[in-house]
Every structure is written in structure tokens, then in C-alpha cells.
Design a protein around this motif. Structure first.
Motif, PDB file in Angstrom:
ATOM      1  N   LYS A 114      33.054   7.021 -44.123  1.00 15.18           N
ATOM      2  CA  LYS A 114      32.249   7.872 -45.004  1.00 15.18           C
ATOM      3  C   LYS A 114      32.806   9.292 -44.983  1.00 15.18           C
ATOM      4  O   LYS A 114      33.308   9.758 -43.961  1.00 15.18           O
ATOM      5  N   GLY A 115      32.699   9.974 -46.121  1.00 19.11           N
ATOM      6  CA  GLY A 115      33.188  11.342 -46.172  1.00 19.11           C
ATOM      7  C   GLY A 115      32.755  12.064 -47.434  1.00 19.11           C
ATOM      8  O   GLY A 115      32.059  11.502 -48.287  1.00 19.11           O
ATOM      9  N   THR A 116      33.178  13.310 -47.540  1.00 18.61           N
ATOM     10  CA  THR A 116      32.863  14.159 -48.690  1.00 18.61           C
ATOM     11  C   THR A 116      34.104  14.344 -49.545  1.00 18.61           C
ATOM     12  O   THR A 116      35.182  14.625 -49.017  1.00 18.61           O
ATOM     13  N   ASN A 117      33.957  14.209 -50.853  1.00 20.38           N
ATOM     14  CA  ASN A 117      35.107  14.276 -51.758  1.00 20.38           C
ATOM     15  C   ASN A 117      35.882  15.581 -51.644  1.00 20.38           C
ATOM     16  O   ASN A 117      37.111  15.600 -51.691  1.00 20.38           O
ATOM     17  N   SER A 118      35.173  16.688 -51.504  1.00 19.25           N
ATOM     18  CA  SER A 118      35.816  17.999 -51.527  1.00 19.25           C
ATOM     19  C   SER A 118      36.380  18.422 -50.175  1.00 19.25           C
ATOM     20  O   SER A 118      37.053  19.448 -50.079  1.00 19.25           O
ATOM     21  N   ALA A 119      36.133  17.637 -49.129  1.00 20.05           N
ATOM     22  CA  ALA A 119      36.586  18.024 -47.783  1.00 20.05           C
ATOM     23  C   ALA A 119      38.085  17.805 -47.615  1.00 20.05           C
ATOM     24  O   ALA A 119      38.690  16.944 -48.252  1.00 20.05           O
ATOM     25  N   ASN A 120      38.670  18.616 -46.737  1.00 20.30           N
ATOM     26  CA  ASN A 120      40.089  18.493 -46.392  1.00 20.30           C
ATOM     27  C   ASN A 120      40.191  17.889 -44.993  1.00 20.30           C
ATOM     28  O   ASN A 120      39.886  18.538 -44.001  1.00 20.30           O
ATOM     29  N   TYR A 121      40.636  16.645 -44.948  1.00 23.60           N
ATOM     30  CA  TYR A 121      40.711  15.930 -43.673  1.00 23.60           C
ATOM     31  C   TYR A 121      42.130  15.891 -43.111  1.00 23.60           C
ATOM     32  O   TYR A 121      42.434  15.049 -42.271  1.00 23.60           O
ATOM     33  N   SER A 122      42.979  16.775 -43.584  1.00 24.12           N
ATOM     34  CA  SER A 122      44.376  16.762 -43.143  1.00 24.12           C
ATOM     35  C   SER A 122      44.504  16.989 -41.639  1.00 24.12           C
ATOM     36  O   SER A 122      45.441  16.518 -41.007  1.00 24.12           O
ATOM     37  N   LYS A 123      43.553  17.706 -41.056  1.00 27.72           N
ATOM     38  CA  LYS A 123      43.608  17.955 -39.615  1.00 27.72           C
ATOM     39  C   LYS A 123      43.354  16.691 -38.804  1.00 27.72           C
ATOM     40  O   LYS A 123      43.651  16.637 -37.614  1.00 27.72           O
ATOM     41  N   LEU A 124      42.802  15.681 -39.438  1.00 30.58           N
ATOM     42  CA  LEU A 124      42.551  14.420 -38.750  1.00 30.58           C
ATOM     43  C   LEU A 124      43.720  13.468 -38.857  1.00 30.58           C
ATOM     44  O   LEU A 124      43.758  12.435 -38.185  1.00 30.58           O
ATOM     45  N   SER A 125      44.679  13.784 -39.726  1.00 32.04           N
ATOM     46  CA  SER A 125      45.823  12.895 -39.943  1.00 32.04           C
ATOM     47  C   SER A 125      46.908  13.185 -38.934  1.00 32.04           C
ATOM     48  O   SER A 125      47.126  14.321 -38.516  1.00 32.04           O
TER      49      SER A 125
END
Length: 358
Positions: A140-151
């Protein structure tokens, strides 16, 4: 006699020079040089381009069975990529930005993944990851969020065990349903924005010609329509760029969507046109759409299986775009994981705090 000899000598010298120039020019004329074939272009005004975009924007919803081909570019910086088999897809999209997508393995018809986005949040159920079970989760997540730090960021040391890295890369780990809404449902023109038209010519290969044919390489002309959004400080920021093919008419061939920093977020290619639905009301629509996400390092090609069976204009309930975890998969809340990552103090910060207390 002396004058005549000098005169004859000078005439001989000039004759030799002229002969050399003539011979050289003959050689230049005979040189076989291949030139790029310039295709004839059609003219259109900005109003015509805007009209074409708004024609696409009249489609409010689409239900279709599609063929999906996923390409993982996670290793592109190392000169390699993973191309996966085509899968069967069932897609429902509805304005303003809702989508449901189901991905199934052909023949056995086993679901690989199901995913939804209601325009604000997304949910992805990974149901089959090739047997390891490592990626079978409900994300689950938010469309506008930046999850690059999790990659995970790959570096040269990772190449020592390249096979293990490739094995751990999951085809759907970075796949997000909202990446396809703007591709299938083009947003209409906004009168509050600024639009600028320009032209460009690009060297391409004509796939209708034989590979060794001198006619294969062509120069194709495009109109570019840039959409600029006004910022609070009075500046302008590019949000979308539309490419219109000018050969044989005016056709929307490409759409690029940019992020707040002006980087390409989505690069969308529209393929050959045809008719969608059996009504005849939706002609000259793309039968193939390719979405490339440079940041997420993947590309997906969507092709309508049977264009005449596509349904357009139906209204679907909001609940159809909120996926529920009926499989009791392990749930992963990316927003919570990102929050936890950002709140963890670095070793240097902890050391500094400890030094301050002493």
C-alpha cells in the motif's frame, strides 16, 4: 620564339590544372552517398493540435483485455536488461485517475498480480513471484510519495554476484497502477495553462521497409505542443509535452509527463491507430501503448487483444478501485516504512548528540 615558348608553357600549366579540377569533380559526382529520405509533412495550427488532445480526452472510461509485455531496466546502467514474457491483462480505467489492473500468466491463467489506484492511493497484491515467495505481499502507498529512499541502489560491487542480483529483481516490484492512467486516459487541455507549439525533425527507421533497403532510414517531422503550468512566483514549469506525427495527417504519437524538477516522469508512445469498440464511434485510437518510467527503470507495452470488444463510457463504482487483501498476504505500508526510514538517526548524528551530553 622566346615569347612563344613561355606562352606555350603557361598554357600547358593551366591546361594541367583544369584537367586535375575536372577529373576531381568527376570523382565527386560519381561518389555514391546515401541520404536520409525526408518524408512529406502536413501542416496544422495549435487549435488543431488541441482539438486532437481533447478528442482523446472525451473517453471517460475503458474496460479492455490486453497483452502486457514488461521490460525491467534495473541493470540498464550496466548494459543489460531483463525482458519478460507477455502476460494477459485485464484493465479498467476511469476518470479522473482510477484504475484496476489484473496480470495473469497465459495458458494456466494464474494471476501474477492485481492492483488498483483511486487517484490518491494505490494497492498492489503480488500473488506469484516465480516460486521464491519473497515478493508475495500486499503493498500500500500514496501516489504522490517518493519512495526512492526505500529502493536499493546498485553499485559496481554488486556485480560480483550478478546472477543473484538479477534473480532478486522482481518484475512487479516497482510497478504502480497509477503510471498507466494518464497513458490510457489523456487529460484534457486546461485553459489556465500556457501552450507553446514548435516543430522538430527526427531520424528514424521505417519498419515497413526491408532492413537493408536505402529507403529504411527516414526523416520524420513532428509538432511539439508544450504545456506550461504557472507557478506562484510567476514562473512557468513544463508539465506535459505532446508529439504529433505530421506524416500522412496529424496523429498524437507520444506524450511525455514531467515532474516538479522538469525530469521526465513518464514517456508514453502511442502505436498504430485503429477502431476501439464495436460501435464505430471511437476510430483513430491507438491500439498499442508503451509506457516507460525512467526513474522506476521499467517499461510496459499494452496491446488491446480484441479492439472491437473494448468497452468505453461505462461508469464503475469507487469500490472497484480499492483492492482488498482477500488473500491474507503480508501487508507492506510504504508510507510507514518511509516514515521509519526518515526518522532513524544516522550514526554521525548520534555521535554528535552523545558528545554534546558529555
Amino acid at each position: 620564339m622566346i615569347f612563344s615558348r613561355h606562352k606555350l608553357l603557361r598554357i600547358s600549366q593551366w591546361t594541367a590544372v583544369v584537367a586535375i579540377i575536372f577529373i576531381s569533380s568527376c570523382n565527386i559526382v560519381k561518389t555514391d552517398q546515401k541520404t536520409v529520405r525526408l518524408l512529406k509533412t502536413e501542416d496544422a495550427g495549435q487549435a488543431d493540435l488541441i482539438k486532437e488532445i481533447n478528442r482523446f480526452a472525451k473517453v471517460n472510461s475503458i474496460y479492455a483485455k490486453m497483452r502486457l509485455k514488461f521490460e525491467d531496466n534495473s541493470f540498464a546502467e550496466f548494459g543489460s536488461k531483463e525482458v519478460y514474457r507477455s502476460a494477459d491483462g485485464e484493465v479498467v480505467v476511469q476518470r479522473p485517475a482510477s484504475i484496476y489492473m489484473k496480470v495473469s500468466v497465459p495458458v494456466v491463467k494464474s494471476d501474477v498480480a492485481q492492483m488498483t489506484s483511486d487517484g490518491k492511493n494505490f494497492r498492489v497484491a503480488i500473488l506469484n513471484d516465480g516460486g521464491s515467495g519473497k515478493y508475495k505481499k500486499f503493498v500500500k502507498g500514496t501516489n504522490s510519495a517518493n519512495y526512492s529512499k526505500l529502493s536499493k541502489n546498485l553499485n559496481s560491487t554488486d556485480l560480483d554476484n550478478g546472477a543473484a542480483i538479477k534473480e532478486s529483481v522482481n518484475a512487479f516490484a516497482q510497478l504502480r497502477p497509477q503510471h498507466f492512467t494518464d497513458a490510457m486516459l489523456v487529460r484534457p487541455i486546461d485553459a489556465a495553462n500556457v501552450y507553446i507549439t514548435s516543430t522538430i525533425f527526427q531520424t528514424e527507421e521505417d519498419s515497413t521497409q526491408a532492413k537493408k533497403s536505402p529507403l529504411r532510414t527516414v526523416m520524420r517531422g513532428y509538432y511539439l505542443l508544450d504545456e506550461l503550468v504557472k507557478q506562484t512566483d510567476g514562473s512557468l514549469r513544463i508539465e506535459r509535452r505532446f508529439w504529433f506525427d505530421r506524416v500522412g495527417g496529424i496523429r498524437l504519437a507520444r506524450q511525455q509527463i514531467f515532474d516538479a524538477d522538469g525530469e521526465v516522469e513518464s514517456d508514453i508512445i502511442y502505436g498504430m491507430e485503429g477502431k476501439l469498440t464495436a460501435t464505430g464511434d471511437y476510430g483513430h485510437m491507438p491500439l498499442e501503448i508503451q509506457v516507460t518510467r525512467p526513474k522506476e527503470k521499467y517499461s510496459m507495452k499494452l496491446t488491446y487483444q480484441t479492439p472491437e470488444d473494448v468497452e468505453i463510457g461505462e461508469t464503475y463504482k469507487d469500490s472497484a478501485f480499492v483492492l482488498k487483501n482477500t488473500w491474507n498476504l503480508e501487508e507492506v505500508d510504504l508510507d510507514q516504512k518511509l516514515k521509519d526510514t526518515l526518522t532513524v538517526k544516522s550514526p554521525s548524528a548520534n555521535t554528535a548528540n552523545s558528545s554534546g551530553k558529555q
